[in-house]
Write an enzyme that holds these catalytic residues in place. Sequence first.
Site, short mmCIF file in Angstrom:
data_model
loop_
_atom_site.label_atom_id
_atom_site.label_comp_id
_atom_site.label_asym_id
_atom_site.label_seq_id
_atom_site.Cartn_x
_atom_site.Cartn_y
_atom_site.Cartn_z
N GLY A 296 10.20 3.55 -3.77
CA GLY A 296 11.31 2.97 -4.51
C GLY A 296 10.99 1.65 -5.19
O GLY A 296 11.64 1.28 -6.16
N ALA A 299 4.21 1.58 -6.84
CA ALA A 299 3.24 2.65 -6.66
C ALA A 299 2.01 2.11 -5.95
O ALA A 299 1.71 0.92 -5.98
CB ALA A 299 2.86 3.24 -8.01
N VAL A 300 1.27 3.03 -5.30
CA VAL A 300 0.04 2.68 -4.60
C VAL A 300 -1.12 3.41 -5.27
O VAL A 300 -1.03 4.61 -5.55
CB VAL A 300 0.11 3.07 -3.11
N LYS A 315 -1.12 -1.77 -3.76
CA LYS A 315 0.30 -1.54 -4.01
C LYS A 315 0.76 -2.45 -5.13
O LYS A 315 0.60 -3.67 -5.07
CB LYS A 315 1.12 -1.82 -2.75
N ASP A 410 11.67 0.16 9.51
CA ASP A 410 11.49 1.35 8.65
C ASP A 410 10.36 2.22 9.17
O ASP A 410 9.44 2.59 8.43
CB ASP A 410 11.23 0.93 7.21
#
Length: 556
Positions: A296, A299-300, A315, A410
Amino acid sequence: MAFDFDFSNPSAFSLTDFTPNGDAEFHGSLFDLTANTYSGGINNSVGSVAYAHPVPLRDNTTGQVASFTTTFSFGIKITDGNNKGDGVAFFLGKYPPALPPNSQGGALGLCTDYCDVNKTAGDDRFVAVEFDTFNDRSDPNVTYDHMGIDVNSMVSVANLSLLSFSLNRTMSARVDYNGSAGVMNVEIQSYSSIRRTRSSMELRRPTTLAPRWTSAPCCQQRWPCIEFSAATGASIELHQLHSWSFSLLPPGSSSSTASSMDEDFEKGSGPKRFDYAQLSAATGDFCEEEKLGEGGFGAVYRGYLKEQDVQVAIKRVSRGSIQGRKEYTSEVKIISRLRHGNLVQLIGWCHEGRELLLVYELMPNGTLDTHLYNPTVLLTWPARFKIVLGLGSALLYLHQEWEQCVVHRDIKPSNIMLDASFVAKLGDFGLARLFDHGRGSHTTNFAGTMGYMDPECFLSGRAGPESDVYSFGVGRARLVEWVWGLYGSGAVLEAADERMGGDFDRSEMERVMVVGLACAHPDGNLRPSIRQAVSMLQCEVTLPKLSATMPTPKYS
Protein backbone atom coordinates in the site's frame (compact mmCIF):
# COMPACT_ATOMS: atom_id res chain seq x y z
CA MET A 1 3.48 20.73 13.83
CA ALA A 2 3.92 18.92 10.52
CA PHE A 3 2.23 18.55 7.15
CA ASP A 4 2.83 16.83 3.83
CA PHE A 5 0.99 18.12 0.75
CA ASP A 6 1.12 16.53 -2.69
CA PHE A 7 -0.92 18.81 -4.92
CA SER A 8 -1.46 16.09 -7.52
CA ASN A 9 -3.35 14.06 -4.89
CA PRO A 10 -6.64 15.80 -3.90
CA SER A 11 -6.96 13.69 -0.75
CA ALA A 12 -3.59 14.89 0.57
CA PHE A 13 -4.52 18.52 1.17
CA SER A 14 -7.26 21.13 1.46
CA LEU A 15 -7.19 24.48 -0.29
CA THR A 16 -8.36 26.07 2.97
CA ASP A 17 -4.82 25.50 4.27
CA PHE A 18 -3.39 28.01 1.79
CA THR A 19 -3.57 31.74 1.21
CA PRO A 20 -2.70 32.80 -2.35
CA ASN A 21 -1.83 36.42 -3.09
CA GLY A 22 -1.20 38.39 -6.25
CA ASP A 23 -1.17 36.30 -9.43
CA ALA A 24 -0.82 32.95 -7.65
CA GLU A 25 -3.57 30.40 -8.35
CA PHE A 26 -4.20 26.68 -7.92
CA HIS A 27 -4.64 24.89 -11.23
CA GLY A 28 -5.62 21.23 -10.98
CA SER A 29 -2.46 19.59 -9.64
CA LEU A 30 -0.12 22.47 -8.78
CA PHE A 31 0.10 26.09 -7.75
CA ASP A 32 1.08 28.59 -10.43
CA LEU A 33 3.02 31.19 -8.47
CA THR A 34 3.02 33.75 -11.26
CA ALA A 35 0.58 34.46 -14.10
CA ASN A 36 1.57 31.53 -16.26
CA THR A 37 0.31 30.58 -19.67
CA TYR A 38 1.66 27.37 -21.12
CA SER A 39 2.90 29.15 -24.20
CA GLY A 40 4.85 31.47 -21.94
CA GLY A 41 4.69 33.54 -18.78
CA ILE A 42 3.60 37.14 -18.35
CA ASN A 43 6.03 39.90 -17.53
CA ASN A 44 5.92 41.94 -14.31
CA SER A 45 3.90 39.21 -12.58
CA VAL A 46 4.24 38.44 -8.89
CA GLY A 47 2.44 36.03 -6.58
CA SER A 48 2.76 34.10 -3.34
CA VAL A 49 1.21 31.05 -1.67
CA ALA A 50 1.29 30.89 2.14
CA TYR A 51 0.44 28.19 4.64
CA ALA A 52 -2.72 29.69 6.10
CA HIS A 53 -1.73 29.19 9.75
CA PRO A 54 1.00 30.90 11.80
CA VAL A 55 4.01 28.84 12.83
CA PRO A 56 5.04 28.80 16.54
CA LEU A 57 8.75 29.13 15.81
CA ARG A 58 9.76 30.44 19.21
CA ASP A 59 8.82 29.04 22.62
CA ASN A 60 7.08 31.81 24.57
CA THR A 61 8.40 30.62 27.94
CA THR A 62 12.05 29.84 27.20
CA GLY A 63 12.59 32.09 24.19
CA GLN A 64 14.26 29.23 22.33
CA VAL A 65 13.89 29.00 18.55
CA ALA A 66 12.68 25.67 17.16
CA SER A 67 14.35 23.62 14.46
CA PHE A 68 12.55 22.72 11.27
CA THR A 69 12.93 20.87 8.00
CA THR A 70 10.98 21.51 4.82
CA THR A 71 11.10 19.82 1.44
CA PHE A 72 9.33 20.92 -1.70
CA SER A 73 9.13 20.14 -5.38
CA PHE A 74 8.89 23.12 -7.73
CA GLY A 75 9.25 23.88 -11.40
CA ILE A 76 10.78 26.71 -13.38
CA LYS A 77 10.21 26.55 -17.11
CA ILE A 78 12.08 28.90 -19.42
CA THR A 79 10.12 29.41 -22.62
CA ASP A 80 12.70 31.63 -24.31
CA GLY A 81 16.40 31.13 -23.57
CA ASN A 82 17.14 34.80 -24.22
CA ASN A 83 14.23 36.11 -22.19
CA LYS A 84 13.99 34.64 -18.69
CA GLY A 85 13.59 35.63 -15.04
CA ASP A 86 13.28 36.04 -12.18
CA GLY A 87 12.87 33.08 -9.82
CA VAL A 88 11.22 31.43 -6.80
CA ALA A 89 11.71 31.86 -3.04
CA PHE A 90 10.73 29.97 0.10
CA PHE A 91 10.53 32.35 3.04
CA LEU A 92 9.37 33.15 6.55
CA GLY A 93 7.57 36.47 6.82
CA LYS A 94 4.83 38.25 8.70
CA TYR A 95 1.47 36.76 9.59
CA PRO A 96 -1.11 37.27 8.18
CA PRO A 97 0.60 37.07 4.78
CA ALA A 98 0.51 40.02 2.40
CA LEU A 99 2.28 40.70 -0.88
CA PRO A 100 4.49 43.84 -0.71
CA PRO A 101 3.78 46.53 -3.33
CA ASN A 102 6.21 46.87 -6.25
CA SER A 103 7.78 43.50 -5.50
CA GLN A 104 7.92 42.12 -9.02
CA GLY A 105 11.13 41.27 -10.88
CA GLY A 106 14.25 40.79 -8.81
CA ALA A 107 12.41 41.48 -5.55
CA LEU A 108 10.82 38.02 -6.00
CA GLY A 109 7.69 39.08 -4.10
CA LEU A 110 9.69 39.51 -0.87
CA CYS A 111 9.97 43.27 -0.46
CA THR A 112 9.28 46.63 -2.09
CA ASP A 113 11.75 48.01 -4.66
CA TYR A 114 14.46 45.33 -4.22
CA CYS A 115 15.37 46.42 -0.64
CA ASP A 116 19.04 45.99 -1.54
CA VAL A 117 20.07 49.32 -0.02
CA ASN A 118 17.50 49.91 2.70
CA LYS A 119 16.71 46.67 4.47
CA THR A 120 13.18 45.88 5.54
CA ALA A 121 12.35 46.45 9.20
CA GLY A 122 9.68 45.66 11.79
CA ASP A 123 6.91 43.34 10.69
CA ASP A 124 8.14 43.42 7.08
CA ARG A 125 11.25 41.45 7.97
CA PHE A 126 11.83 38.13 6.25
CA VAL A 127 14.25 35.24 5.92
CA ALA A 128 14.24 33.66 2.48
CA VAL A 129 15.87 30.98 0.38
CA GLU A 130 15.90 32.17 -3.24
CA PHE A 131 16.30 30.21 -6.47
CA ASP A 132 17.19 33.05 -8.82
CA THR A 133 17.42 32.88 -12.62
CA PHE A 134 18.34 36.46 -13.47
CA ASN A 135 21.27 38.74 -12.64
CA ASP A 136 19.95 41.84 -10.93
CA ARG A 137 22.09 44.58 -9.43
CA SER A 138 22.29 42.81 -6.06
CA ASP A 139 23.06 39.33 -7.42
CA PRO A 140 26.42 37.59 -7.95
CA ASN A 141 27.39 37.85 -11.60
CA VAL A 142 29.35 34.62 -12.02
CA THR A 143 26.42 32.84 -13.70
CA TYR A 144 22.81 33.65 -14.43
CA ASP A 145 21.43 31.03 -12.01
CA HIS A 146 22.13 30.89 -8.29
CA MET A 147 20.55 30.19 -4.92
CA GLY A 148 20.95 32.32 -1.85
CA ILE A 149 19.83 32.96 1.71
CA ASP A 150 18.38 36.43 2.22
CA VAL A 151 17.81 38.22 5.52
CA ASN A 152 15.66 41.37 5.21
CA SER A 153 17.35 42.26 1.92
CA MET A 154 17.84 40.92 -1.61
CA VAL A 155 21.60 41.07 -1.02
CA SER A 156 22.17 37.44 -0.01
CA VAL A 157 24.14 36.71 3.13
CA ALA A 158 25.10 33.35 1.57
CA ASN A 159 24.89 32.31 -2.07
CA LEU A 160 25.94 29.56 -4.45
CA SER A 161 26.33 30.01 -8.20
CA LEU A 162 24.75 27.29 -10.33
CA LEU A 163 25.20 26.46 -13.99
CA SER A 164 23.45 29.01 -16.18
CA PHE A 165 20.03 27.76 -17.30
CA SER A 166 20.19 24.84 -14.84
CA LEU A 167 17.09 26.13 -12.97
CA ASN A 168 14.93 25.08 -15.90
CA ARG A 169 12.97 21.94 -14.98
CA THR A 170 11.14 20.35 -12.07
CA MET A 171 13.40 20.28 -9.02
CA SER A 172 13.26 19.32 -5.37
CA ALA A 173 14.78 21.26 -2.50
CA ARG A 174 15.25 20.82 1.20
CA VAL A 175 15.87 23.45 3.87
CA ASP A 176 17.03 22.39 7.35
CA TYR A 177 17.32 24.85 10.21
CA ASN A 178 19.00 23.97 13.51
CA GLY A 179 17.49 26.28 16.11
CA SER A 180 20.09 25.52 18.76
CA ALA A 181 23.15 26.18 16.60
CA GLY A 182 21.60 28.79 14.31
CA VAL A 183 22.65 26.85 11.20
CA MET A 184 20.64 26.77 7.98
CA ASN A 185 21.39 24.24 5.25
CA VAL A 186 19.88 24.34 1.76
CA GLU A 187 20.02 21.54 -0.78
CA ILE A 188 18.60 21.43 -4.30
CA GLN A 189 18.32 18.43 -6.59
CA SER A 190 17.35 18.34 -10.22
CA TYR A 191 16.74 15.40 -12.49
CA SER A 192 17.00 15.16 -16.24
CA SER A 193 16.97 12.26 -18.67
CA ILE A 194 20.76 12.36 -18.61
CA ARG A 195 21.75 12.80 -14.98
CA ARG A 196 20.89 13.90 -11.48
CA THR A 197 22.62 16.90 -9.93
CA ARG A 198 22.73 18.07 -6.34
CA SER A 199 24.00 21.32 -4.86
CA SER A 200 23.98 22.55 -1.28
CA MET A 201 25.06 25.51 0.82
CA GLU A 202 25.15 26.30 4.50
CA LEU A 203 24.83 29.46 6.57
CA ARG A 204 26.05 29.66 10.15
CA ARG A 205 24.47 32.73 11.69
CA PRO A 206 22.90 32.35 15.16
CA THR A 207 20.61 35.38 14.77
CA THR A 208 19.24 34.44 11.35
CA LEU A 209 15.82 33.35 12.59
CA ALA A 210 15.48 35.61 15.61
CA PRO A 211 13.84 38.79 14.29
CA ARG A 212 11.33 40.59 16.49
CA TRP A 213 8.30 38.97 14.95
CA THR A 214 9.08 35.74 16.82
CA SER A 215 9.51 37.27 20.25
CA ALA A 216 6.11 38.64 21.32
CA PRO A 217 4.64 36.24 23.94
CA CYS A 218 1.13 34.84 23.47
CA CYS A 219 0.58 36.79 20.28
CA GLN A 220 -0.21 34.59 17.32
CA GLN A 221 0.01 37.45 14.88
CA ARG A 222 3.67 37.89 15.73
CA TRP A 223 4.42 34.29 14.80
CA PRO A 224 5.84 34.00 11.29
CA CYS A 225 4.15 32.74 8.18
CA ILE A 226 5.83 30.21 5.87
CA GLU A 227 5.25 30.70 2.17
CA PHE A 228 6.52 30.69 -1.41
CA SER A 229 6.74 33.61 -3.81
CA ALA A 230 7.86 34.11 -7.40
CA ALA A 231 8.10 36.97 -9.85
CA THR A 232 8.85 37.96 -13.41
CA GLY A 233 10.09 41.31 -14.65
CA ALA A 234 10.66 42.46 -18.20
CA SER A 235 11.63 38.84 -18.89
CA ILE A 236 9.33 35.85 -18.40
CA GLU A 237 9.24 32.21 -17.32
CA LEU A 238 6.84 29.81 -15.57
CA HIS A 239 6.95 29.20 -11.78
CA GLN A 240 5.08 26.29 -10.19
CA LEU A 241 4.81 24.50 -6.84
CA HIS A 242 4.09 20.73 -6.98
CA SER A 243 4.42 19.47 -3.40
CA TRP A 244 5.41 20.70 0.04
CA SER A 245 6.17 19.10 3.40
CA PHE A 246 7.16 20.84 6.63
CA SER A 247 8.09 19.55 10.10
CA LEU A 248 8.69 21.70 13.16
CA LEU A 249 10.78 20.25 15.98
CA PRO A 250 10.54 21.36 19.62
CA PRO A 251 12.74 24.27 20.72
CA GLY A 252 16.20 23.08 21.63
CA SER A 253 16.14 20.17 19.18
CA SER A 254 19.46 19.80 17.47
CA SER A 255 18.18 19.28 13.94
CA SER A 256 15.32 18.34 11.70
CA THR A 257 13.83 14.85 11.80
CA ALA A 258 15.77 13.75 8.75
CA SER A 259 19.01 15.32 9.91
CA SER A 260 18.57 13.68 13.30
CA MET A 261 18.25 10.32 11.59
CA ASP A 262 21.37 11.11 9.59
CA GLU A 263 23.35 11.67 12.79
CA ASP A 264 21.99 8.58 14.56
CA PHE A 265 22.51 6.19 11.65
CA GLU A 266 26.03 7.29 10.80
CA LYS A 267 27.27 6.36 14.27
CA GLY A 268 28.88 3.00 14.90
CA SER A 269 28.30 -0.03 12.71
CA GLY A 270 24.59 0.44 12.07
CA PRO A 271 22.78 1.16 8.80
CA LYS A 272 24.45 3.62 6.45
CA ARG A 273 23.23 6.42 4.22
CA PHE A 274 23.12 5.78 0.48
CA ASP A 275 22.85 8.26 -2.35
CA TYR A 276 19.77 8.04 -4.51
CA ALA A 277 22.00 7.60 -7.57
CA GLN A 278 23.56 4.47 -6.01
CA LEU A 279 20.20 2.84 -5.36
CA SER A 280 18.79 3.85 -8.72
CA ALA A 281 21.76 2.25 -10.47
CA ALA A 282 21.48 -0.85 -8.28
CA THR A 283 17.91 -1.47 -9.46
CA GLY A 284 18.27 -0.48 -13.11
CA ASP A 285 16.47 2.77 -12.38
CA PHE A 286 13.76 0.85 -10.48
CA CYS A 287 12.75 -1.13 -13.55
CA GLU A 288 9.74 -3.44 -13.49
CA GLU A 289 11.91 -6.52 -14.06
CA GLU A 290 13.54 -6.00 -10.65
CA LYS A 291 10.29 -5.48 -8.72
CA LEU A 292 9.80 -8.10 -6.01
CA GLY A 293 6.42 -6.89 -4.80
CA GLU A 294 4.25 -3.91 -4.04
CA GLY A 295 2.23 -2.87 -1.00
CA GLY A 296 0.00 0.00 0.00
CA PHE A 297 2.85 2.43 0.64
CA GLY A 298 5.48 1.45 -1.92
CA ALA A 299 7.27 -1.19 -3.95
CA VAL A 300 10.25 -3.43 -3.21
CA TYR A 301 13.00 -4.02 -5.79
CA ARG A 302 15.90 -6.40 -6.09
CA GLY A 303 19.20 -4.53 -6.26
CA TYR A 304 22.92 -5.18 -6.54
CA LEU A 305 25.36 -2.89 -4.76
CA LYS A 306 28.60 -3.08 -6.71
CA GLU A 307 30.77 -1.41 -4.07
CA GLN A 308 29.72 -3.94 -1.40
CA ASP A 309 29.23 -6.83 -3.85
CA VAL A 310 25.92 -7.73 -2.25
CA GLN A 311 22.35 -8.39 -3.35
CA VAL A 312 19.76 -6.31 -1.49
CA ALA A 313 16.06 -5.55 -1.37
CA ILE A 314 15.22 -1.85 -1.74
CA LYS A 315 11.88 -0.50 -0.57
CA ARG A 316 10.79 2.69 -2.33
CA VAL A 317 8.06 4.61 -0.49
CA SER A 318 5.30 6.00 -2.70
CA ARG A 319 5.80 9.74 -3.18
CA GLY A 320 2.18 10.63 -2.53
CA SER A 321 1.79 8.53 0.61
CA ILE A 322 1.67 10.53 3.84
CA GLN A 323 1.29 7.30 5.81
CA GLY A 324 4.27 5.91 3.91
CA ARG A 325 6.44 8.75 5.17
CA LYS A 326 5.33 8.02 8.73
CA GLU A 327 6.13 4.33 8.26
CA TYR A 328 9.57 5.20 6.85
CA THR A 329 10.34 7.27 9.94
CA SER A 330 9.08 4.56 12.27
CA GLU A 331 11.05 1.89 10.43
CA VAL A 332 14.39 3.67 10.54
CA LYS A 333 13.98 4.77 14.14
CA ILE A 334 13.13 1.29 15.42
CA ILE A 335 14.57 -1.50 13.28
CA SER A 336 17.98 0.20 12.96
CA ARG A 337 18.46 -0.27 16.72
CA LEU A 338 17.43 -3.93 16.86
CA ARG A 339 19.83 -6.86 16.55
CA HIS A 340 18.44 -10.40 16.36
CA GLY A 341 18.92 -13.34 14.05
CA ASN A 342 15.20 -13.59 13.32
CA LEU A 343 14.75 -9.94 12.29
CA VAL A 344 15.39 -8.63 8.79
CA GLN A 345 18.57 -6.56 8.80
CA LEU A 346 18.32 -2.94 7.70
CA ILE A 347 21.48 -2.16 5.72
CA GLY A 348 20.86 1.45 4.84
CA TRP A 349 18.50 4.27 4.02
CA CYS A 350 18.13 7.27 1.74
CA HIS A 351 16.00 10.41 1.90
CA GLU A 352 16.68 12.86 -0.89
CA GLY A 353 14.04 15.33 -2.03
CA ARG A 354 10.79 13.36 -2.15
CA GLU A 355 12.53 9.99 -2.36
CA LEU A 356 12.43 7.73 0.71
CA LEU A 357 14.25 4.40 0.37
CA LEU A 358 15.14 1.55 2.74
CA VAL A 359 17.83 -1.03 1.95
CA TYR A 360 17.51 -4.52 3.47
CA GLU A 361 19.35 -7.79 3.25
CA LEU A 362 17.84 -9.83 0.42
CA MET A 363 15.76 -12.85 1.44
CA PRO A 364 16.29 -15.42 -1.37
CA ASN A 365 13.23 -17.48 -0.47
CA GLY A 366 10.86 -14.54 -0.39
CA THR A 367 7.99 -14.27 2.07
CA LEU A 368 6.18 -17.02 3.96
CA ASP A 369 2.86 -16.38 2.23
CA THR A 370 4.33 -17.23 -1.19
CA HIS A 371 4.99 -20.75 0.17
CA LEU A 372 1.79 -21.22 2.17
CA TYR A 373 -0.51 -20.18 -0.66
CA ASN A 374 1.40 -21.56 -3.65
CA PRO A 375 -0.03 -24.92 -4.76
CA THR A 376 3.21 -25.86 -6.52
CA VAL A 377 5.46 -25.20 -3.48
CA LEU A 378 5.46 -27.35 -0.36
CA LEU A 379 7.21 -26.47 2.89
CA THR A 380 8.24 -29.57 4.81
CA TRP A 381 7.19 -29.90 8.44
CA PRO A 382 10.73 -29.41 9.84
CA ALA A 383 10.97 -26.14 7.88
CA ARG A 384 7.56 -25.03 9.15
CA PHE A 385 8.32 -25.83 12.76
CA LYS A 386 11.65 -23.98 12.52
CA ILE A 387 9.79 -20.94 11.12
CA VAL A 388 7.31 -20.98 14.03
CA LEU A 389 10.14 -21.17 16.59
CA GLY A 390 12.09 -18.43 14.79
CA LEU A 391 9.13 -16.06 14.77
CA GLY A 392 8.49 -16.81 18.45
CA SER A 393 12.14 -16.03 19.24
CA ALA A 394 11.89 -12.71 17.37
CA LEU A 395 8.76 -11.68 19.31
CA LEU A 396 10.30 -12.72 22.62
CA TYR A 397 13.22 -10.40 21.88
CA LEU A 398 10.91 -7.54 20.87
CA HIS A 399 8.47 -7.88 23.76
CA GLN A 400 10.70 -8.74 26.69
CA GLU A 401 14.43 -8.86 25.95
CA TRP A 402 15.19 -5.52 24.29
CA GLU A 403 15.55 -2.28 26.29
CA GLN A 404 11.96 -1.29 25.46
CA CYS A 405 8.91 -3.28 24.46
CA VAL A 406 8.44 -3.24 20.69
CA VAL A 407 4.90 -3.99 19.50
CA HIS A 408 5.02 -4.88 15.80
CA ARG A 409 1.25 -4.54 15.09
CA ASP A 410 1.30 -6.20 11.65
CA ILE A 411 2.45 -9.80 12.01
CA LYS A 412 1.33 -11.85 9.02
CA PRO A 413 2.92 -14.28 6.53
CA SER A 414 3.78 -11.55 4.00
CA ASN A 415 5.92 -9.81 6.65
CA ILE A 416 7.84 -13.00 7.52
CA MET A 417 10.85 -13.37 5.24
CA LEU A 418 12.81 -16.55 4.55
CA ASP A 419 16.55 -16.57 3.97
CA ALA A 420 18.51 -19.11 1.91
CA SER A 421 18.24 -21.68 4.73
CA PHE A 422 14.54 -20.97 5.35
CA VAL A 423 15.30 -19.16 8.59
CA ALA A 424 12.34 -16.90 9.42
CA LYS A 425 13.04 -13.18 9.74
CA LEU A 426 10.34 -10.70 10.75
CA GLY A 427 10.31 -7.48 8.76
CA ASP A 428 8.27 -4.35 8.00
CA PHE A 429 8.31 -2.30 11.20
CA GLY A 430 6.43 0.63 9.70
CA LEU A 431 3.51 0.24 12.13
CA ALA A 432 5.62 -0.70 15.16
CA ARG A 433 5.48 1.24 18.43
CA LEU A 434 7.83 1.45 21.40
CA PHE A 435 6.58 1.21 25.00
CA ASP A 436 8.35 1.08 28.33
CA HIS A 437 8.31 -2.35 29.94
CA GLY A 438 5.48 -2.90 32.39
CA ARG A 439 3.21 -0.16 31.10
CA GLY A 440 0.73 -2.50 29.43
CA SER A 441 -1.39 -1.74 26.36
CA HIS A 442 -1.61 1.74 24.94
CA THR A 443 -4.16 3.61 22.90
CA THR A 444 -3.01 3.88 19.30
CA ASN A 445 -4.41 4.67 15.91
CA PHE A 446 -6.19 1.86 14.07
CA ALA A 447 -3.51 -0.27 12.38
CA GLY A 448 -2.94 -3.80 11.18
CA THR A 449 -4.29 -6.27 8.63
CA MET A 450 -7.78 -7.71 8.74
CA GLY A 451 -7.77 -11.42 9.57
CA TYR A 452 -4.54 -11.20 11.54
CA MET A 453 -5.38 -8.21 13.72
CA ASP A 454 -6.57 -8.69 17.30
CA PRO A 455 -10.36 -8.07 17.17
CA GLU A 456 -10.25 -6.41 20.61
CA CYS A 457 -8.36 -3.56 18.95
CA PHE A 458 -11.56 -2.68 17.10
CA LEU A 459 -13.27 -1.97 20.41
CA SER A 460 -10.56 -0.39 22.52
CA GLY A 461 -8.12 1.04 19.99
CA ARG A 462 -5.42 -0.37 22.27
CA ALA A 463 -2.48 -2.44 21.10
CA GLY A 464 0.12 -4.21 23.19
CA PRO A 465 2.16 -7.42 23.30
CA GLU A 466 -1.06 -9.42 23.60
CA SER A 467 -2.10 -8.07 20.18
CA ASP A 468 1.08 -9.44 18.59
CA VAL A 469 0.52 -12.75 20.42
CA TYR A 470 -2.93 -12.99 18.80
CA SER A 471 -1.44 -12.51 15.31
CA PHE A 472 1.28 -15.06 16.12
CA GLY A 473 -1.40 -17.58 17.09
CA VAL A 474 -3.60 -17.01 14.03
CA GLY A 475 -0.83 -17.92 11.58
CA ARG A 476 -3.28 -18.05 8.69
CA ALA A 477 -6.37 -15.86 8.57
CA ARG A 478 -9.93 -17.06 9.25
CA LEU A 479 -9.04 -20.52 10.55
CA VAL A 480 -9.31 -20.11 14.32
CA GLU A 481 -12.95 -21.14 14.80
CA TRP A 482 -12.58 -24.17 12.52
CA VAL A 483 -9.41 -25.38 14.26
CA TRP A 484 -11.01 -24.84 17.68
CA GLY A 485 -13.91 -27.06 16.60
CA LEU A 486 -11.49 -29.82 15.63
CA TYR A 487 -9.70 -29.43 18.97
CA GLY A 488 -12.98 -29.84 20.84
CA SER A 489 -13.74 -33.07 18.99
CA GLY A 490 -10.25 -34.45 19.67
CA ALA A 491 -9.22 -34.24 16.02
CA VAL A 492 -6.98 -31.16 15.98
CA LEU A 493 -4.36 -32.89 13.80
CA GLU A 494 -6.89 -32.91 10.96
CA ALA A 495 -6.15 -29.19 10.59
CA ALA A 496 -2.67 -30.01 9.27
CA ASP A 497 -1.98 -29.10 5.64
CA GLU A 498 -3.18 -32.14 3.73
CA ARG A 499 -0.46 -31.60 1.13
CA MET A 500 2.07 -32.93 3.66
CA GLY A 501 0.31 -36.31 3.48
CA GLY A 502 0.73 -36.89 7.22
CA ASP A 503 4.52 -36.53 6.99
CA PHE A 504 5.05 -34.60 10.23
CA ASP A 505 5.88 -35.07 13.90
CA ARG A 506 2.48 -35.53 15.58
CA SER A 507 3.64 -34.23 18.96
CA GLU A 508 5.11 -31.07 17.43
CA MET A 509 2.02 -30.55 15.29
CA GLU A 510 -0.30 -30.82 18.30
CA ARG A 511 1.82 -28.34 20.26
CA VAL A 512 1.73 -25.83 17.41
CA MET A 513 -2.07 -26.17 17.06
CA VAL A 514 -2.83 -25.84 20.78
CA VAL A 515 -0.39 -22.99 21.34
CA GLY A 516 -1.87 -21.22 18.34
CA LEU A 517 -5.38 -21.51 19.77
CA ALA A 518 -4.23 -20.31 23.19
CA CYS A 519 -2.54 -17.27 21.63
CA ALA A 520 -5.66 -16.49 19.57
CA HIS A 521 -7.99 -16.67 22.60
CA PRO A 522 -10.77 -14.07 22.22
CA ASP A 523 -9.96 -12.64 25.66
CA GLY A 524 -6.55 -10.96 25.55
CA ASN A 525 -6.15 -11.36 29.31
CA LEU A 526 -6.24 -15.17 28.94
CA ARG A 527 -3.58 -15.41 26.25
CA PRO A 528 -0.09 -16.59 27.19
CA SER A 529 2.82 -14.21 27.00
CA ILE A 530 5.18 -14.85 24.13
CA ARG A 531 7.70 -16.33 26.59
CA GLN A 532 5.09 -18.81 27.81
CA ALA A 533 4.12 -19.65 24.23
CA VAL A 534 7.72 -20.33 23.22
CA SER A 535 8.25 -22.46 26.34
CA MET A 536 5.20 -24.58 25.39
CA LEU A 537 6.50 -25.04 21.85
CA GLN A 538 9.86 -26.19 23.19
CA CYS A 539 8.26 -28.70 25.64
CA GLU A 540 9.52 -26.74 28.66
CA VAL A 541 6.00 -26.43 30.11
CA THR A 542 2.83 -28.44 29.63
CA LEU A 543 0.17 -27.40 27.15
CA PRO A 544 -2.90 -25.59 28.53
CA LYS A 545 -6.33 -27.21 28.76
CA LEU A 546 -8.66 -25.18 26.56
CA SER A 547 -12.45 -25.23 26.53
CA ALA A 548 -13.97 -27.67 24.07
CA THR A 549 -15.63 -24.84 22.16
CA MET A 550 -14.28 -21.46 21.27
CA PRO A 551 -15.33 -18.94 23.97
CA THR A 552 -17.85 -16.35 22.83
CA PRO A 553 -15.91 -13.16 22.17
CA LYS A 554 -17.07 -10.19 24.20
CA TYR A 555 -16.82 -8.14 21.00
CA SER A 556 -19.23 -10.39 19.06
